[in-house]
Enzyme design. Structure first.
Site, PDB file in Angstrom:
ATOM      1  N   GLU A 141      -3.841  12.315  -3.229  1.00 14.84           N
ATOM      2  CA  GLU A 141      -4.651  12.542  -2.044  1.00 14.84           C
ATOM      3  C   GLU A 141      -3.853  12.272  -0.783  1.00 14.84           C
ATOM      4  OE1 GLU A 141      -7.938   9.868  -2.443  1.00 14.84           O
ATOM      5  OE2 GLU A 141      -8.339  10.482  -4.501  1.00 14.84           O
ATOM      6  N   CYS A 154      -2.130   9.969   6.363  1.00 14.71           N
ATOM      7  CA  CYS A 154      -1.982   8.946   5.330  1.00 14.71           C
ATOM      8  C   CYS A 154      -1.503   9.649   4.063  1.00 14.71           C
ATOM      9  CB  CYS A 154      -3.322   8.250   5.087  1.00 14.71           C
ATOM     10  SG  CYS A 154      -3.280   6.960   3.828  1.00 14.71           S
ATOM     11  N   CYS A 161      -1.388   4.200  -9.494  1.00 18.45           N
ATOM     12  CA  CYS A 161      -0.697   3.010  -9.007  1.00 18.45           C
ATOM     13  C   CYS A 161      -0.636   1.985 -10.131  1.00 18.45           C
ATOM     14  CB  CYS A 161      -1.410   2.416  -7.796  1.00 18.45           C
ATOM     15  SG  CYS A 161      -0.550   0.998  -7.055  1.00 18.45           S
ATOM     16  N   CYS A 165      -4.764  -3.686  -8.696  1.00 19.74           N
ATOM     17  CA  CYS A 165      -5.650  -4.500  -7.854  1.00 19.74           C
ATOM     18  C   CYS A 165      -7.105  -4.173  -8.183  1.00 19.74           C
ATOM     19  CB  CYS A 165      -5.365  -4.245  -6.382  1.00 19.74           C
ATOM     20  SG  CYS A 165      -3.668  -4.624  -5.888  1.00 19.74           S
ATOM     21  N   CYS A 168      -9.299  -1.672  -5.906  1.00 20.71           N
ATOM     22  CA  CYS A 168      -8.695  -0.402  -5.486  1.00 20.71           C
ATOM     23  C   CYS A 168      -9.043   0.723  -6.446  1.00 20.71           C
ATOM     24  CB  CYS A 168      -7.178  -0.569  -5.391  1.00 20.71           C
ATOM     25  SG  CYS A 168      -6.316   0.937  -4.911  1.00 20.71           S
ATOM     26  N   GLU A 229       2.163   2.432  -4.697  1.00 16.66           N
ATOM     27  CA  GLU A 229       2.931   1.376  -4.041  1.00 16.66           C
ATOM     28  C   GLU A 229       4.282   1.970  -3.633  1.00 16.66           C
ATOM     29  OE1 GLU A 229       5.074  -1.252  -2.454  1.00 16.66           O
ATOM     30  OE2 GLU A 229       2.992  -1.877  -2.869  1.00 16.66           O
ATOM     31  N   SER A 285       0.350  -5.722   2.934  1.00 15.01           N
ATOM     32  CA  SER A 285      -1.063  -5.793   2.547  1.00 15.01           C
ATOM     33  C   SER A 285      -1.306  -7.163   1.917  1.00 15.01           C
ATOM     34  CB  SER A 285      -1.397  -4.665   1.553  1.00 15.01           C
ATOM     35  OG  SER A 285      -1.285  -3.411   2.180  1.00 15.01           O
ATOM     36  N   LEU A 286      -1.756  -8.091   2.723  1.00 17.30           N
ATOM     37  CA  LEU A 286      -1.860  -9.481   2.280  1.00 17.30           C
ATOM     38  C   LEU A 286      -3.218  -9.763   1.635  1.00 17.30           C
ATOM     39  CD1 LEU A 286      -0.091 -12.070   2.343  1.00 17.30           C
ATOM     40  CD2 LEU A 286      -1.428 -12.763   4.339  1.00 17.30           C
ATOM     41  N   ASN A 364     -13.462  -0.128   2.822  1.00 16.10           N
ATOM     42  CA  ASN A 364     -14.070   1.178   2.593  1.00 16.10           C
ATOM     43  C   ASN A 364     -14.388   1.252   1.104  1.00 16.10           C
ATOM     44  OD1 ASN A 364     -14.921   3.809   2.723  1.00 16.10           O
ATOM     45  ND2 ASN A 364     -12.999   4.639   3.520  1.00 16.10           N
ATOM     46  N   CYS A 407      -8.639   5.495  -0.637  1.00 15.66           N
ATOM     47  CA  CYS A 407      -7.661   6.188  -1.472  1.00 15.66           C
ATOM     48  C   CYS A 407      -8.007   6.055  -2.952  1.00 15.66           C
ATOM     49  CB  CYS A 407      -6.265   5.633  -1.203  1.00 15.66           C
ATOM     50  SG  CYS A 407      -5.658   6.093   0.420  1.00 15.66           S
TER      51      CYS A 407
END
Length: 415
Positions: A141, A154, A161, A165, A168, A229, A285-286, A364, A407
């Site tokens: 995407e 983006c 990925c 996570c 995600c 990533e 991205s913490l 989101n 995403c």
């Protein structure tokens, strides 16, 4: 919470009064290793490689390819100009090339890498989300967004990925494969083609020009915050970046300062990126300042802890002079506590002043998810605490929530 993860006494009174939701997957299960820890995939699964494309090659490599085909080397520059500045791969538009053999030549150097599966527009047409199918059926995407004074794309760097996570949508299916450099660049070229056609927020004056009527519109800013990533696909990322910033006709002639590379914290690769001396904006991205929560929220934290990631981010600033962004998705009752804002500010200030900017991002969520954005007053308090500690902070303007803007949502739905 283990003792070494507890907030300081000054912060603890706030912590005990706040709800704490633990990270958990919803509607899917994380892949785990033999020790029961979330599985991390750094290596790309072996699949058929995409066809070699002009954008996979250096300018020297393109000229050598033409010579191999028995053609003058300068033809490489002509084809590159059509692709990188006119955003076309249609041989019928390349009338400066000899008619004899033109279609075969262009098909060989500019093979189709992506097929548009679906397109959704929102924000009065100022946001468009694309779902692309790659040559092997993998789905990726990209999201095109018009803002006052800039157009941002983006982009994805991997199909799927491997960082696993739990919040995600991309990570649900794991890593399908790395994208090629040309597949990354082609997202920009295809977006520029859409802009030139007047499909982003309506056609502008002078056939897609700005209000001045002199400068054709195009993507001005890139954020590597799509699927994947980026630093786990390091070599192809760097190849794509160098093509993006290369002057025309060898590349897209973009400003490195307008390109943001985001990572969940692959520390060795962060140091490697700093050594490239390519002044892209770096974003970490913490999402949690304490290892206890981040171990669950960002599984790669089991390899490189919060302090290691922040040290690497500071080293990036020292090497490049480019201010670092800290991305922090605000998730209700999970990581949005006031004491976590204080702890984040403390850790950033321990590494100096003026080197960092924090972007809190209202989550989101996947439709129907229990993962939700923090309440407005909680967001404002989080920002207030950071700013009162001297940390420049800006809440991210989210786009595309009504078109599955997070995403991975379109790919997950299509799959």
């Amino acid at each position: 919470m283990p003792a070494d993860a507890l907030p300081t006494p000054a912060l603890r009174s706030t912590a005990v009064r706040s709800a704490q939701v633990r990270p958990a997957t919803e509607g899917w299960q994380q892949q785990k290793d033999a020790d029961g820890r979330p599985l991390l995939q750094f290596a790309s699964p072996k699949r058929g490689k995409p066809p070699v494309h002009l954008a996979d090659l250096t300018p020297e490599g393109r000229r050598a390819r033409l010579v191999e085909l028995g053609l003058p080397a300068f033809r490489a520059g002509q084809i590159a100009r059509h692709y990188f500045t006119r955003y076309t791969a249609d041989p019928a538009e390349m009338t400066d090339l000899p008619a004899a053999g033109r279609e075969e030549l262009v098909a060989g150097l500019l093979p189709e890498l992506m097929t548009e599966v679906r397109r959704f527009a929102t924000d009065r047409g100022d946001t468009i989300k694309f779902l692309w199918k790659l040559h092997d059926g993998a789905l990726v995407e990209s999201v095109l967004m018009r803002y006052p004074g800039r157009i941002t794309l983006c982009v994805s760097s991997q199909a799927g990925c491997g960082m696993n996570c739990p919040f995600c949508a991309t990570g649900q299916a794991g890593l399908t494969r790395n994208m090629s450099a040309a597949e990354i660049v082609d997202q920009v070229v295809r977006a520029n083609r859409v802009i030139a056609a007047g499909d982003l927020g309506g056609k502008r004056p002078a056939g897609g020009s700005t209000s001045s009527g002199t400068t054709p519109e195009r993507v001005s800013n890139i954020v590597f915050m799509g699927m994947g990533e980026p630093l786990a696909n390091y070599n192809r990322l760097m190849s794509a970046l160098r093509t993006m910033v290369a002057p025309a006709p060898d590349g897209l002639a973009m400003s490195a300062r307008h390109i943001t590379v985001s990572t969940v914290g692959l520390v060795p690769a962060i140091h490697k990126l700093a050594a490239e001396q390519l002044p892209v904006t770096f974003a970490l991205s913490l999402h949690a300042p304490d290892d206890h929560l981040r171990d669950e929220l960002i599984p790669v934290n089991s390899r490189w802890k919060v302090d290691e990631a922040l040290d690497a981010a500071r080293a990036y600033f020292d090497a490049t002079g480019r201010r670092v962004s800290i991305e922090y998705a605000l998730i209700k009752d999970m990581n949005d506590h006031g004491w976590r804002a204080d702890l984040l500010a403390q850790k950033l200030n321990e590494r100096g002043r003026g080197w960092v900017h924090v972007n809190p991002i209202p989550l989101n969520p996947t439709p129907g998810s229990i993962w939700t954005a923090s309440d407005k007053d909680v967001q404002q308090e989080f920002v207030r605490r950071l700013e009162s500690a001297g940390i420049p902070t800006t809440i991210r303007d989210t786009r595309g929530t009504e078109i599955d803007g997070a995403c991975g949502q379109l790919a997950a739905a299509d799959a």
